[in-house]
Each structure stands twice: as C-alpha cells, then as structure tokens.
Design an enzyme around this catalytic site. Sequence first.
Site, PDB file in Angstrom:
ATOM      1  N   LYS A   1       0.858  -1.196   0.000  1.00 48.74           N
ATOM      2  CA  LYS A   1       0.000   0.000   0.000  1.00 48.74           C
ATOM      3  C   LYS A   1       0.891   1.242   0.000  1.00 48.74           C
ATOM      4  CE  LYS A   1      -1.657   2.740   2.895  1.00 48.74           C
ATOM      5  NZ  LYS A   1      -1.484   4.008   2.140  1.00 48.74           N
TER       6      LYS A   1
ATOM      7  N   GLU B   1      10.216   0.571  10.121  1.00 49.30           N
ATOM      8  CA  GLU B   1      11.252   1.581   9.837  1.00 49.30           C
ATOM      9  C   GLU B   1      10.579   2.924  10.004  1.00 49.30           C
ATOM     10  OE1 GLU B   1      13.124   4.190   8.993  1.00 49.30           O
ATOM     11  OE2 GLU B   1      13.455   3.813   6.863  1.00 49.30           O
TER      12      GLU B   1
ATOM     13  N   CYS C   1      14.361  10.231   6.806  1.00 50.30           N
ATOM     14  CA  CYS C   1      14.438   9.792   8.206  1.00 50.30           C
ATOM     15  C   CYS C   1      15.866   9.843   8.751  1.00 50.30           C
ATOM     16  CB  CYS C   1      13.863   8.389   8.335  1.00 50.30           C
ATOM     17  SG  CYS C   1      14.538   7.242   7.144  1.00 50.30           S
TER      18      CYS C   1
ATOM     19  N   GLU D   1      10.659  14.894  15.083  1.00 55.48           N
ATOM     20  CA  GLU D   1      11.238  14.775  13.740  1.00 55.48           C
ATOM     21  C   GLU D   1      10.611  15.871  12.874  1.00 55.48           C
ATOM     22  OE1 GLU D   1       9.936  11.453  11.280  1.00 55.48           O
ATOM     23  OE2 GLU D   1      11.978  11.210  10.564  1.00 55.48           O
TER      24      GLU D   1
HETATM   25  N1  LIG Z   1      10.612   7.192   8.272  1.00 56.14           N
HETATM   26  C1  LIG Z   1      10.207   7.724   7.144  1.00 56.14           C
HETATM   27  O1  LIG Z   1      10.779   7.485   6.089  1.00 56.14           O
HETATM   28  C2  LIG Z   1       8.996   8.616   7.148  1.00 56.14           C
HETATM   29  C3  LIG Z   1       8.235   8.685   5.996  1.00 56.14           C
HETATM   30  C4  LIG Z   1       7.091   9.488   5.991  1.00 56.14           C
HETATM   31  C5  LIG Z   1       6.774  10.217   7.109  1.00 56.14           C
HETATM   32  N2  LIG Z   1       7.569  10.158   8.213  1.00 56.14           N
HETATM   33  C6  LIG Z   1       7.250  10.966   9.410  1.00 56.14           C
HETATM   34  O2  LIG Z   1       5.867  10.990   9.581  1.00 56.14           O
HETATM   35  C7  LIG Z   1       5.400  12.330   9.690  1.00 56.14           C
HETATM   36  C8  LIG Z   1       3.990  12.412   9.223  1.00 56.14           C
HETATM   37  O3  LIG Z   1       3.879  11.933   7.910  1.00 56.14           O
HETATM   38  P1  LIG Z   1       2.575  11.104   7.490  1.00 56.14           P
HETATM   39  O4  LIG Z   1       1.530  11.345   8.521  1.00 56.14           O
HETATM   40  O5  LIG Z   1       2.222  11.328   6.089  1.00 56.14           O
HETATM   41  O6  LIG Z   1       3.189   9.626   7.581  1.00 56.14           O
HETATM   42  P2  LIG Z   1       2.452   8.300   7.932  1.00 56.14           P
HETATM   43  O7  LIG Z   1       3.328   7.532   8.799  1.00 56.14           O
HETATM   44  O8  LIG Z   1       1.062   8.587   8.412  1.00 56.14           O
HETATM   45  O9  LIG Z   1       2.313   7.575   6.504  1.00 56.14           O
HETATM   46  C9  LIG Z   1       3.206   6.586   6.035  1.00 56.14           C
HETATM   47  C10 LIG Z   1       2.400   5.426   5.453  1.00 56.14           C
HETATM   48  O10 LIG Z   1       1.712   4.746   6.511  1.00 56.14           O
HETATM   49  C11 LIG Z   1       0.322   4.643   6.220  1.00 56.14           C
HETATM   50  N3  LIG Z   1      -0.374   4.654   7.502  1.00 56.14           N
HETATM   51  C12 LIG Z   1      -0.501   5.685   8.357  1.00 56.14           C
HETATM   52  N4  LIG Z   1      -1.147   5.291   9.466  1.00 56.14           N
HETATM   53  C13 LIG Z   1      -1.424   3.968   9.321  1.00 56.14           C
HETATM   54  C14 LIG Z   1      -2.074   2.991  10.135  1.00 56.14           C
HETATM   55  N5  LIG Z   1      -2.562   3.299  11.331  1.00 56.14           N
HETATM   56  N6  LIG Z   1      -2.166   1.729   9.662  1.00 56.14           N
HETATM   57  C15 LIG Z   1      -1.657   1.401   8.463  1.00 56.14           C
HETATM   58  N7  LIG Z   1      -1.060   2.293   7.643  1.00 56.14           N
HETATM   59  C16 LIG Z   1      -0.930   3.563   8.066  1.00 56.14           C
HETATM   60  C17 LIG Z   1       0.054   5.837   5.326  1.00 56.14           C
HETATM   61  O11 LIG Z   1      -1.147   5.665   4.586  1.00 56.14           O
HETATM   62  C18 LIG Z   1       1.304   5.839   4.463  1.00 56.14           C
HETATM   63  O12 LIG Z   1       1.218   4.855   3.453  1.00 56.14           O
HETATM   64  C19 LIG Z   1       6.421  13.103   8.874  1.00 56.14           C
HETATM   65  O13 LIG Z   1       6.433  14.434   9.197  1.00 56.14           O
HETATM   66  C20 LIG Z   1       7.669  12.405   9.267  1.00 56.14           C
HETATM   67  O14 LIG Z   1       8.091  12.880  10.521  1.00 56.14           O
HETATM   68  C21 LIG Z   1       8.657   9.367   8.260  1.00 56.14           C
HETATM   69  C1  LIG Z   2      15.625   5.155   4.209  1.00 51.49           C
HETATM   70  N1  LIG Z   2      15.662   6.440   3.564  1.00 51.49           N
HETATM   71  C2  LIG Z   2      16.719   7.240   4.172  1.00 51.49           C
HETATM   72  C3  LIG Z   2      15.980   6.270   2.150  1.00 51.49           C
HETATM   73  C4  LIG Z   2      14.360   7.004   3.640  1.00 51.49           C
HETATM   74  C5  LIG Z   2      13.910   7.463   4.935  1.00 51.49           C
HETATM   75  O1  LIG Z   2      13.401   8.535   4.984  1.00 51.49           O
END
Ligand SMILES: NC(=O)c1ccc[n+]([C@@H]2O[C@H](COP(=O)([O-])OP(=O)(O)OC[C@H]3O[C@@H](n4cnc5c(N)ncnc54)[C@H](O)[C@@H]3O)[C@@H](O)[C@H]2O)c1
Ligand SMILES: C[N+](C)(C)CC=O
Length: 471
Positions: free
Chosen positions: A172, A245, A279, A375
């Site tokens: 997804k 992750e 990240c 973050e």
């Molecule tokens: N570690 C990373 O690479 C990464 C990536 C995106 C966002 N983030 C962090 O998250 C913050 C918010 O971003 P966001 O709200 O768009 O990210 P998010 O974590 O909500 O979204 C990431 C993915 O998870 C899915 N998702 C979210 N909640 C879920 C749940 N309860 N069950 C299953 N799937 C779920 C989303 O639909 C999306 O596909 C950003 O500001 C950043 O700090 C981190």
């Molecule tokens: C794993 N990386 C660094 C490519 C994406 C995380 O945001």
Amino acid sequence: MAHNVINGERLSGMDGLTADVVDPATGEVNGSAPISGPSDVDKAVRAAAAALRAWRRSTPRDRAHALLGLAAAVEDNAKRLADAECAETGKQWHVVLDEEIPASVDALRFFAGAARNLEGRSAGEYASGLTSTIRREPVGVCAQITPWNYPLLMAVWKIAPAVAAGNTTVVKPAETTPSSTVLLAELAGEYLPAGVVNVICGDRETGRLLVEHPVPALVSITGSTRAGMQVAASAAATLKRTHLELGGNAPVIVFDDVDVTDTAEKIVAAAFYNAGQDCTAASRVLVHADVHDELVEALTKVASAQRTGRGPREAADFGPLNSQAQLDRVTGLVSRLPAAAVVHCGGHRVGDRGFFFAPTVISGVRQDDEIVQEEVFAPVITVQSFGTEEEAVELANGVPYGLASSVWSESHRRVLRVSSALDFGCVWVNTHGALVSEMPHGGFKQSGYGKDLSGYGFEDYTRVKHVMSAV
Ligand SMILES: NC(=O)c1ccc[n+]([C@@H]2O[C@H](COP(=O)([O-])OP(=O)(O)OC[C@H]3O[C@@H](n4cnc5c(N)ncnc54)[C@H](O)[C@@H]3O)[C@@H](O)[C@H]2O)c1
Ligand SMILES: C[N+](C)(C)CC=O
C-alpha cells in the site's frame, strides 16, 4: 489516474471511492487514485495467498532471475518511472533519474543475489541418532506499507527482499504518491507470476484494513512512529510479525578539531537532501562550544545559498515539501519556537504556489524544545552546543528516536568512544547519509526495529524451521 494491481490486473476500487493526487511543486491536482476498501484489500490478500502456493516453492535461481529481469525493466523504464515520481513528489527529475532509480536497481540486483546466498548452521547430530537441519522458509503473505518521501525506492526496499525470500506481497503506497509503485508492480508482472506483487492504493484506513486482515503473516511499514505504533498494536491481535522503519531525528556531533567550512557544507547537503524529508536527515547539530559561533555562521552561509524549486540541477538544490499538511506541520513547529531561539535564515514558506520551504538554520534551542524532540522532516537544521564529550552523547541520545547519527572529529579514539555510546542504528563518521545495499538500515527505540537492505534485512523476511530426523 492510478489504479490497483491485483493478480496482474489493473483494477479500480470496488467502492468507486477516489482521492485527488496533487503536484507538490504547484499545489494543483494532477491525478487521482482509488481509496481501496475492505473488498479490495481482501481480493489483493487472497491473490497474494493463492500465488504463494507456487512461489514459495520456486527455486532461488528462478527468483533471482525474475528480480534481475525487473531490475533491467526499471532501468529501461527509468524515464517513465521518474515522470510518475516527480509528478507526485515535486522532486527534481535529475535527482530521481540519476540517484533514486540507480539505487532502486541496485537494491533489486542485491536481493536477486541474496536469494541464492542464504546461509545457515551446519546440519548435525545434536542428540544421538537424530539429525537436525535448519530450513529458512518464506514467512508468507506480506503486507507492506510505504511512505511518500521516496515512494519508488521504499517500494523496492519492501518488495525485493520479500519476493527474493519466496514471499508474496500486497503493497500500500502513501495516498499522495501511488503512481510509481503502481508502475513498478506492472513491470514486476512481466517477470513474476500474477499475484506475487499486488498494489492497493488508499489512505491510512486502507492501511489499517490491510494490517488487520487475518491472512498476512508479516507487516512492514516505513513511516511515522505514530503509524508504526498503530500497526504494531493492530498486528499484535493476530501475532503478525512486524518490521518497522519509523521516524528519525539524527544528531550530528561536531567536535572542535574539524575543518568548520568543509563540515558545514557536508552537513547542509545531508540535511536538505529531498528537502529534509528523510528519516536520516542531518537535522540536529550538536557542536562544541568553542566552534559554535563559527559553525552557525558557516551553516547559515551555505544554507542561505541553497535554492528551492523544481528546476534543473543548476537552478535548484531541493524541491517542495510533499503536501499542504506537511507544510502546515513544519510552519507550525517554527511558529512555536521559544523566545530564546534565533532563526539565522529561512523559517518560512517560499512563494505562494506549491509547498516549498526555505532553507532554515536555528540556534538557541534547548533539549526539551519541541523542534529538538520532534522529527521535523523539512529543510531545517537546529544547533545546540556542548562542553564535554559526555554531554554531547547525552544530548544526542536524549530524544525518543534512534535511527541515524554522525560524529565529526579527527580523533580516532574519540569517534570510537562516541560511536559506541550512541543509541542509534547507524553512526557515520565524518560523513552523513550514505546508504549501500549491503549494509543494514534500521533503528532503535521509537525508530522501530527490523532492518531494511543487507543480509539482515533479507533474513527478516524468512522464518527458521528445525527439522529433526531419526537416522
Ligand atoms: N521514516 C520515514 O521514512 C517517514 C516517511 C514518511 C513520514 N515520516 C514521518 O511521519 C510524519 C507524518 O507523515 P505522514 O503522517 O504522512 O506519515 P504516515 O506515517 O502517516 O504515513 C506513512 C504510510 O503509513 C500509512 N499509515 C498511516 N497510518 C497507518 C495505520 N494506522 N495503519 C496502516 N497504515 C498507516 C500511510 O497511509 C502511508 O502509506 C512526517 O512528518 C515524518 O516525521 C517518516
Ligand atoms: C531510508 N531512507 C533514508 C531512504 C528514507 C527514509 O526517509
């Protein structure tokens, strides 16, 4: 219009619900994607379960050849993939084409090789008359949830090890960036049997339905800590294996023996790559008090020269934030800075079209300030100072996250001591941000657990079975 890919077929969502997809560089709607509901999720999971029966019995050679075929197809279709990626992330085309697609291809090739190189302990008689062997087996159907910051690369990081180990998957993608993942699944369909890789578009609710479905045996997600916690809690109800992750908030510890100008240039590059939506971004600088002012000045000079925009390499260094929600979140964090904070450059949106944010350097913050603890996920660097090595480590470790970190010093003994004391899954020394397919990427604490990339990541997608036979 993006669509689902289920059992090799392009499908709309059964409920007919869709969401607009926006170009973050303009803020304008440029497509739509299904919001998949329970019937779509169930159909995709059942397709993956049906495909698993044969795929789990495929030979490592067959899996490797399929992934090598897909890697070549990604190379051949690089421009199409880059178009899809840029339209929904606002990234610069050359960054996707020159950096993210080669990294995706390399990960596919790495896991193709890994498929043929699983290692295990030797078989033997550990009880008299009984021979023990270990089988490394696929886990089963995987539910894989990806974020919007590197949609294609993260889809590859999820799909490649899962499929290489003989699992099937339902992916997804994030609701704002589905198209490159859909195209990847279509390309995969030319090399893998139908149902091995399925994609369902949708939002958090779709993700929740996928995690709650009883069939997947493993759930992996890259995203926020909030989402990871919800996924882990939901997966616990059926004891699915989880692979998380999550967010990071990387400390960058700078001692007083470095070349300040050179270090500032490298930190800014690692902090603002992908507009800081990474990240591992080098966002939280901790600098020895003796070189604090000099480093802040150098960071401000380098950061101020960074240009944000969609243009070619010569015209722009990084693109927009991914969404209005992300822009609002970052603007909110900066607007709530404490009175002691000093904004040396940036701190605001750029223009009124798209979601661009100016390169930002902030000093005068304290350890318990929101902007230090959270973050930020934007082109924002905070700077704090320290007096001793112990204090540097305490500040570095004093956040809920534990993904990536870096130490900058000429002293070998010091970097060895500090890298051992840091509570992060990766420590870079005099550099920040490089990732390679052979080495694990993954965090500690609220950055999650499980590794992406590397042999460790591959093993996460296998289960260990002991077979004991009378001889
Ligand atoms: N570690 C990373 O690479 C990464 C990536 C995106 C966002 N983030 C962090 O998250 C913050 C918010 O971003 P966001 O709200 O768009 O990210 P998010 O974590 O909500 O979204 C990431 C993915 O998870 C899915 N998702 C979210 N909640 C879920 C749940 N309860 N069950 C299953 N799937 C779920 C989303 O639909 C999306 O596909 C950003 O500001 C950043 O700090 C981190
Ligand atoms: C794993 N990386 C660094 C490519 C994406 C995380 O945001």
